[in-house]
Scaffold this active site. Structure first.
Site, short mmCIF file in Angstrom:
data_model
loop_
_atom_site.label_atom_id
_atom_site.label_comp_id
_atom_site.label_asym_id
_atom_site.label_seq_id
_atom_site.Cartn_x
_atom_site.Cartn_y
_atom_site.Cartn_z
CG HIS A 54 -0.09 4.09 4.17
ND1 HIS A 54 -0.34 3.18 5.17
CD2 HIS A 54 -0.98 3.83 3.19
CE1 HIS A 54 -1.34 2.39 4.80
NE2 HIS A 54 -1.74 2.76 3.60
CG ASN A 65 0.47 -7.29 6.18
OD1 ASN A 65 1.15 -8.09 6.82
ND2 ASN A 65 -0.79 -7.53 5.88
CB ALA A 112 -0.92 0.00 1.22
#
Length: 264
Positions: free
Chosen positions: A216, A186, A120
């Site tokens: 993120h 993850n 991601a």
């Protein structure tokens, strides 16, 4: 035609199947028996539903794990021991040092390739390059909606139903994050593996009731200088825990099968 094996039949697997590049097909899906009928119906019988990779008598061009950390533990060594290339989405499983070493050793002995998908986030090539020149610090901040944290230990750390502002509920190492939040962290493991390791990568996890995206943020500094990366990703409609970009990184791994063949 390149033929791959998928491990998992959840939202990410469905996204990969829907976006497979031309020249790549799914030959096998490793899934629990309760999913076998649905797999047969989806493919008209063209895809073989199996419960374990060892049931496959042919050689896949790639085995793509898009299921869970448990699936990596359950099937990873068996795949690599056959000399099959394996790409991992659930990189948090590698927070278990013994498992990581077992998979690396098995891959090396059997001339198989173990690939960590970027998942991601972006910029993993730059992070790995910075490591070569002396990477001193890496901090990762994850900001997600309450829906993305449901069903995780976050429910015991913060009131997801009534949180009214962005709230930090975890601060620690990437190893702690990946092991405590196996379905959600993850990315922390991927960043750690590409950078300064599980124990030296600092992680902060937040819940934000005002967002529907997974944000993120990565901050890295060292002899190379420093960089800041922020990615605001949409989630899969079928699974708010999974970013669309994570599924697309798996699709891109399939595309490389075709592109590498053309280059050769």
């Amino acid at each position: 035609m390149k033929k791959i094996m998928l491990i998992g039949f959840g939202g990410m697997a469905h996204e990969v199947i829907a976006r497979l590049p031309q020249g790549v097909s799914v030959g096998w899906i490793v899934a629990r028996e309760r999913h076998h009928a649905a797999i047969a119906q989806l493919s008209g019988g063209a895809i073989k539903a199996i419960s374990h990779p060892i049931e496959c008598s042919e050689r896949p061009d790639l085995v793509l794990e898009c299921a869970s950390q448990q699936a990596v533990k359950e099937f990873g060594e068996a795949v690599l021991s056959r000399g099959w290339d394996l790409a991992l989405a659930s990189t948090g499983a590698l927070a278990q040092a013994q498992l990581f070493e077992t998979l690396r050793t098995t891959a090396r002995i059997n001339h198989a390739k173990l690939t960590i998908l970027s998942g991601a986030v972006a910029g993993m090539d730059g992070l790995a390059a910075a490591r070569e020149g002396g990477l001193e610090s890496v901090t990762y901040v994850s900001n997600k909606s309450p829906a993305s944290w449901r069903g995780s230990p976050a429910e015991q750390l913060v009131d997801l139903d009534n949180v009214s502002e962005a709230t930090v509920f975890f601060e620690g190492s990437a190893r702690e994050a990946a092991q405590t939040f196996p379905a959600n962290a993850n990315v922390a493991a991927t960043i750690a593996l590409m950078g300064i390791g599980m124990d030296n990568t600092q992680v902060q996890l937040r819940v934000d009731p005002h967002t529907r995206r997974n944000t993120h943020r990565i901050q890295a500094a060292g002899a190379f200088g420093e960089f800041h990366i922020e990615l605001n990703g949409n989630t899969l409609s079928s699974n708010p825990k999974t970013s669309m970009l994570a599924a697309l990184s798996a699709v891109e791994a399939c595309r490389r099968l075709v592109d590498d063949g053309l280059a050769a």
